[in-house]
Design a protein around this motif. Sequence first.
Motif, PDB file in Angstrom:
ATOM      1  N   GLY A  30       0.797  -1.217   0.000  1.00 33.41           N
ATOM      2  CA  GLY A  30       0.000   0.000   0.000  1.00 33.41           C
ATOM      3  C   GLY A  30       0.827   1.262   0.000  1.00 33.41           C
ATOM      4  N   HIS A  31       0.130   2.358  -0.332  1.00 33.56           N
ATOM      5  CA  HIS A  31       0.741   3.685  -0.351  1.00 33.56           C
ATOM      6  C   HIS A  31      -0.227   4.689   0.253  1.00 33.56           C
ATOM      7  N   SER A  32       0.336   5.727   0.818  1.00 31.54           N
ATOM      8  CA  SER A  32      -0.439   6.896   1.222  1.00 31.54           C
ATOM      9  C   SER A  32      -0.292   7.905   0.086  1.00 31.54           C
ATOM     10  N   TYR A  33      -1.225   7.847  -0.870  1.00 28.57           N
ATOM     11  CA  TYR A  33      -1.153   8.689  -2.051  1.00 28.57           C
ATOM     12  C   TYR A  33      -1.546  10.126  -1.731  1.00 28.57           C
ATOM     13  N   LYS A  34      -0.907  11.065  -2.424  1.00 26.49           N
ATOM     14  CA  LYS A  34      -1.297  12.465  -2.411  1.00 26.49           C
ATOM     15  C   LYS A  34      -1.524  12.867  -3.859  1.00 26.49           C
ATOM     16  N   LEU A  35      -2.680  13.443  -4.121  1.00 31.19           N
ATOM     17  CA  LEU A  35      -3.046  13.842  -5.477  1.00 31.19           C
ATOM     18  C   LEU A  35      -3.280  15.344  -5.510  1.00 31.19           C
ATOM     19  N   ARG A 135       1.485  11.525  -5.954  1.00 30.41           N
ATOM     20  CA  ARG A 135       2.643  11.112  -5.162  1.00 30.41           C
ATOM     21  C   ARG A 135       2.369   9.740  -4.569  1.00 30.41           C
ATOM     22  N   GLU A 136       3.230   8.797  -4.907  1.00 26.01           N
ATOM     23  CA  GLU A 136       3.134   7.450  -4.357  1.00 26.01           C
ATOM     24  C   GLU A 136       3.888   7.386  -3.024  1.00 26.01           C
ATOM     25  N   THR A 137       4.980   8.109  -2.953  1.00 25.29           N
ATOM     26  CA  THR A 137       5.749   8.277  -1.720  1.00 25.29           C
ATOM     27  C   THR A 137       6.168   9.749  -1.670  1.00 25.29           C
ATOM     28  N   GLU A 138       6.871  10.129  -0.644  1.00 24.28           N
ATOM     29  CA  GLU A 138       7.327  11.522  -0.537  1.00 24.28           C
ATOM     30  C   GLU A 138       8.332  11.882  -1.627  1.00 24.28           C
ATOM     31  N   THR A 139       8.979  10.875  -2.204  1.00 23.45           N
ATOM     32  CA  THR A 139      10.029  11.164  -3.186  1.00 23.45           C
ATOM     33  C   THR A 139       9.745  10.611  -4.582  1.00 23.45           C
ATOM     34  N   ALA A 140       8.582  10.014  -4.781  1.00 22.12           N
ATOM     35  CA  ALA A 140       8.269   9.424  -6.090  1.00 22.12           C
ATOM     36  C   ALA A 140       6.860   9.821  -6.511  1.00 22.12           C
ATOM     37  N   PHE A 141       6.737  10.339  -7.733  1.00 20.15           N
ATOM     38  CA  PHE A 141       5.433  10.777  -8.206  1.00 20.15           C
ATOM     39  C   PHE A 141       5.344  10.714  -9.717  1.00 20.15           C
ATOM     40  N   ALA A 142       4.094  10.726 -10.208  1.00 17.62           N
ATOM     41  CA  ALA A 142       3.817  10.793 -11.643  1.00 17.62           C
ATOM     42  C   ALA A 142       3.018  12.057 -11.886  1.00 17.62           C
ATOM     43  N   GLU A 143       3.280  12.716 -13.008  1.00 13.65           N
ATOM     44  CA  GLU A 143       2.562  13.938 -13.350  1.00 13.65           C
ATOM     45  C   GLU A 143       1.887  13.793 -14.706  1.00 13.65           C
ATOM     46  N   TRP A 144       0.707  14.414 -14.818  1.00 11.88           N
ATOM     47  CA  TRP A 144      -0.039  14.483 -16.072  1.00 11.88           C
ATOM     48  C   TRP A 144      -0.311  15.950 -16.345  1.00 11.88           C
ATOM     49  N   TYR A 145       0.016  16.391 -17.564  1.00 12.82           N
ATOM     50  CA  TYR A 145      -0.259  17.772 -17.980  1.00 12.82           C
ATOM     51  C   TYR A 145      -1.120  17.744 -19.238  1.00 12.82           C
TER      52      TYR A 145
END
Length: 149
Positions: A30-35, A135-145
């Motif tokens: 699991g992850h604590s996601y931030k969107l 954000r999947e973790t504090e240091t890893a994320f994916a972005e959509w523009y």
Amino acid sequence: MAKIRITKQFTFETAHALYGYDGKCKNIHGHSYKLDVTVIGQPIADTSNVKCGMVIDFGDLKKIVKTEVVDVMDHAIVLNQHTPHIQLADDLKKTGHNVVLVDYQPTSENMVIDFANRIQSKLSSELSLHSLKLRETETAFAEWYASDN
């Protein structure tokens, strides 16, 4: 009038597994996601409108994202329906677990594309989805523009 971007952040807890992956993420985890959701538009200029000066009421944006993403994904297990994980999903559902089956490998990259489609379809024609950052973790994320798509 100028176009303005506004952003609201959401959080949710989700588990997933990546079928066929060659590392630890093949296991359910699991992850604590931030969107971060950013929309762009012109502030409402009509002084008789109670939302005058707003691009979109943050509460209205919250309702959209909560319905389309957070309520669906929070405390769920996300699995690709086109893998042998379907048997696991069926077993988990039978025991009362919240399972979300998707038609893609549930990576942050694919999830952010899915979320963009869900959110954009609910925005008024005066607004555009500008970007998402998942954000999947504090240091890893994916972005959509939107400008990239």
